[in-house]
Design a protein around this motif. Structure first.
Motif, PDB file in Angstrom:
ATOM      1  N   GLU A  27       0.818  -1.213   0.000  1.00 17.06           N
ATOM      2  CA  GLU A  27       0.000   0.000   0.000  1.00 17.06           C
ATOM      3  C   GLU A  27       0.850   1.262   0.000  1.00 17.06           C
ATOM      4  O   GLU A  27       0.491   2.279   0.569  1.00 17.06           O
ATOM      5  N   TRP A  28       2.007   1.181  -0.655  1.00 17.90           N
ATOM      6  CA  TRP A  28       2.849   2.334  -0.856  1.00 17.90           C
ATOM      7  C   TRP A  28       2.455   2.977  -2.173  1.00 17.90           C
ATOM      8  O   TRP A  28       2.063   2.293  -3.122  1.00 17.90           O
ATOM      9  N   THR A  29       2.612   4.284  -2.266  1.00 14.20           N
ATOM     10  CA  THR A  29       2.419   4.970  -3.535  1.00 14.20           C
ATOM     11  C   THR A  29       3.736   4.870  -4.285  1.00 14.20           C
ATOM     12  O   THR A  29       4.761   5.366  -3.813  1.00 14.20           O
ATOM     13  N   VAL A  30       3.722   4.191  -5.427  1.00 12.33           N
ATOM     14  CA  VAL A  30       4.935   3.937  -6.196  1.00 12.33           C
ATOM     15  C   VAL A  30       4.736   4.448  -7.615  1.00 12.33           C
ATOM     16  O   VAL A  30       3.705   4.205  -8.230  1.00 12.33           O
ATOM     17  N   ALA A  31       5.732   5.162  -8.121  1.00  7.14           N
ATOM     18  CA  ALA A  31       5.710   5.653  -9.502  1.00  7.14           C
ATOM     19  C   ALA A  31       6.752   4.890 -10.304  1.00  7.14           C
ATOM     20  O   ALA A  31       7.876   4.689  -9.835  1.00  7.14           O
ATOM     21  N   GLU A  32       6.365   4.455 -11.484  1.00  8.80           N
ATOM     22  CA  GLU A  32       7.308   3.819 -12.406  1.00  8.80           C
ATOM     23  C   GLU A  32       8.060   4.921 -13.131  1.00  8.80           C
ATOM     24  O   GLU A  32       7.466   5.913 -13.545  1.00  8.80           O
ATOM     25  N   THR A  33       9.376   4.773 -13.264  1.00  8.88           N
ATOM     26  CA  THR A  33      10.190   5.731 -14.000  1.00  8.88           C
ATOM     27  C   THR A  33      10.969   4.974 -15.067  1.00  8.88           C
ATOM     28  O   THR A  33      10.964   3.740 -15.092  1.00  8.88           O
TER      29      THR A  33
END
Length: 162
Positions: A27-33
């Protein structure tokens, strides 16, 4: 008969490890880069960045008191660690104390590279992975560890005792 092993080359895209795949399961906010994945700090998870001797002292203190949580190590000439923390919304005084001690607190949408992200200096690695940690400690626990291991505090106590 001799076996031939096919040549392998580094992938041209980020390889998602099983641990990287479960960041969102936490439940972490993760952004793909383009280089990997980044934790986006929010009201649930923030980060405290420590460097040099302070990082080593705080890590020893946390380990000795069974307070360690997930810790990222970053490559470079100077030791640099990021400790994941919770409870930032109720820790204004602790944040102020940490910043006064020269510590960086990452919150409110700050981006923290997660393994296997590739950076110019190398890739961050888990010193204590989320699967190894028994919890994510509250920010006030990190603030207490910084305070307890601060050398200037020891000098002050010695001056008061004499």
């Amino acid at each position: 008969m001799e076996k031939t092993v096919p040549a392998t080359f580094p992938p041209s895209r980020t390889v998602v490890t099983p641990e990287a795949g479960d960041y969102r399961d936490r439940e972490w906010t993760v952004a793909e880069t383009a280089n990997g994945a980044c934790l986006i700090t929010d009201e649930r998870v923030a980060a405290v960045e420590l460097t040099g001797a302070m990082a080593a002292d705080v890590r020893r203190y946390l380990r000795a008191n069974n307070l360690s949580g997930p810790i990222l190590e970053f490559p470079g000439a100077e030791r640099r660690e990021i400790h994941l923390v919770v409870g930032i919304a109720k820790a204004a005084r602790a944040i102020e104390a940490l910043r006064g001690a020269g510590v960086t607190v990452h919150s409110d949408g700050a981006s923290i590279p997660l393994p296997p992200t590739r950076l110019s200096a190398g890739s961050p690695e888990w010193a204590v992975s989320p699967t190894e940690a028994r919890w994510i400690p509250p920010l006030v626990a990190l603030a207490a560890a910084v305070h307890a291991t601060n050398p200037s505090r020891h000098r002050l106590l010695a001056e008061l005792a004499c």
